[in-house]
Design an enzyme around this catalytic site. Sequence first.
Site, PDB file in Angstrom:
ATOM      1  N   ASP A  48       6.557  -6.668   5.292  1.00  0.00           N
ATOM      2  CA  ASP A  48       7.433  -7.319   4.313  1.00  0.00           C
ATOM      3  C   ASP A  48       7.317  -6.613   2.959  1.00  0.00           C
ATOM      4  OD1 ASP A  48       4.960  -8.250   3.570  1.00  0.00           O
ATOM      5  OD2 ASP A  48       5.525 -10.369   3.474  1.00  0.00           O
ATOM      6  N   SER A  49       6.438  -5.588   2.898  1.00  0.00           N
ATOM      7  CA  SER A  49       6.415  -4.708   1.728  1.00  0.00           C
ATOM      8  C   SER A  49       7.773  -4.034   1.548  1.00  0.00           C
ATOM      9  CB  SER A  49       5.311  -3.652   1.858  1.00  0.00           C
ATOM     10  OG  SER A  49       5.396  -2.985   3.099  1.00  0.00           O
ATOM     11  N   ASP A  87       6.274  -8.031  10.659  1.00  0.00           N
ATOM     12  CA  ASP A  87       5.452  -8.759   9.680  1.00  0.00           C
ATOM     13  C   ASP A  87       6.139 -10.087   9.329  1.00  0.00           C
ATOM     14  OD1 ASP A  87       3.307  -9.013   7.995  1.00  0.00           O
ATOM     15  OD2 ASP A  87       4.110  -7.712   6.423  1.00  0.00           O
ATOM     16  N   LYS A 117       2.568  -9.804  12.879  1.00  0.00           N
ATOM     17  CA  LYS A 117       1.397  -9.913  11.989  1.00  0.00           C
ATOM     18  C   LYS A 117       1.607 -11.081  11.038  1.00  0.00           C
ATOM     19  CE  LYS A 117       0.681  -7.149   8.234  1.00  0.00           C
ATOM     20  NZ  LYS A 117       0.630  -8.156   7.154  1.00  0.00           N
ATOM     21  N   GLU A 119      -0.507 -13.255   7.635  1.00  0.00           N
ATOM     22  CA  GLU A 119      -1.599 -13.212   6.654  1.00  0.00           C
ATOM     23  C   GLU A 119      -2.397 -14.519   6.690  1.00  0.00           C
ATOM     24  OE1 GLU A 119      -0.118 -12.248   2.727  1.00  0.00           O
ATOM     25  OE2 GLU A 119       1.009 -10.524   3.460  1.00  0.00           O
ATOM     26  N   GLU A 186      -7.235  -5.367   4.191  1.00  0.00           N
ATOM     27  CA  GLU A 186      -6.648  -4.643   3.054  1.00  0.00           C
ATOM     28  C   GLU A 186      -7.579  -4.769   1.851  1.00  0.00           C
ATOM     29  OE1 GLU A 186      -2.577  -5.637   2.253  1.00  0.00           O
ATOM     30  OE2 GLU A 186      -2.546  -4.510   0.374  1.00  0.00           O
TER      31      GLU A 186
HETATM   32  O1  KIV Z   1       3.907  -5.704   4.195  1.00  0.00           O
HETATM   33  C1  KIV Z   1       3.115  -4.797   4.422  1.00  0.00           C
HETATM   34  O2  KIV Z   1       3.434  -3.606   4.486  1.00  0.00           O
HETATM   35  C2  KIV Z   1       1.740  -5.170   4.640  1.00  0.00           C
HETATM   36  C3  KIV Z   1       0.743  -4.125   4.276  1.00  0.00           C
HETATM   37  C4  KIV Z   1       0.451  -4.216   2.823  1.00  0.00           C
HETATM   38  C5  KIV Z   1      -0.447  -4.240   5.078  1.00  0.00           C
HETATM   39  O3  KIV Z   1       1.448  -6.276   4.986  1.00  0.00           O
END
Ligand code: KIV
Length: 284
Positions: A48-49, A87, A117, A119, A186
């Site tokens: 989600d970056s 993500d 993924k 968090e 991270e």
């Molecule tokens: O969104 C993303 O790219 C991530 C990384 C910072 C690990 O979660």
Amino acid sequence: MSDRKKVTLNSLIKKVTEGTPITMLTCYDFPTAYFQDEAEIDMILVGDSLGMTMLGYDSTLPVTMEDMIRHTQAVRRGAPYTWLIGDMPYMTYQPSVESAIRNAGRFMAEASCDAIKLEGGAEMADRMRGIVAAGIPAMGHLGLTPQSASALGGFRVQGKGALQAKKIIDDAKSLEQAGAFSILFEMIPERLMKIITDRMETCFSISLGSGLHAHGQLLIYHDMFGLYPKFKPRMAKVFAEAGKVILDGLKQYAKEVEEGTFPQPENWFTMSDEEFDELQKLLD
Ligand code: KIV
């Protein structure tokens, strides 16, 4: 026909067992996915970056499930062999186990992901358990978790103090027991990374800015090629200054157009004299 095989959970675990580090990068678009697949990167995270690297937001929080699905579909088209991880964006799994399973399912059904993924630590273990019980491989994410950056005091190293480090160790165990196939760490100290990796039994660790003592490494693609204009994190090694190459190319393009040296004959198309004469007659 190519005899190349798609990366699977079994092939990833085999690599870990053999002691070869797993390679992982973020990716958000088709052409980059094509190159990463050609380079035989093991795992791609459509992070989600992308809210920051692709959409220009200041954080990951505005990213929606629709944004993620659209980009993940493009990446899958470019990277058919790589283990693809979607993500989970902000507030698509935090509200309840059911929301977590439904949205994880969307990644699998609509974007052909291999895994998702999310968090968070022990407080997210029930979401992790629910997703895994639904038959979806899931990765955890501890240390600096960008969706909670405000609560963590900003984008800073996590686990430098003994108490906070112990909490990260306990969180990792909770996620492992909930069935995570892997956990991303991270920006935690490398000594802490070693303790955690040494204690892992059924899942493998990935480091982002957390040192060598993990089963694999992740980098943000835009950081490794100098493509993110707002800042360059200390942990990121720039493997090639692609951003600079692109900027130089853009300036050269503007210069050549303004000077009339682009385009040249090899950049345009011709018409036969006969057809051209015929056209002239049609216009008379
Ligand atoms: O969104 C993303 O790219 C991530 C990384 C910072 C690990 O979660």
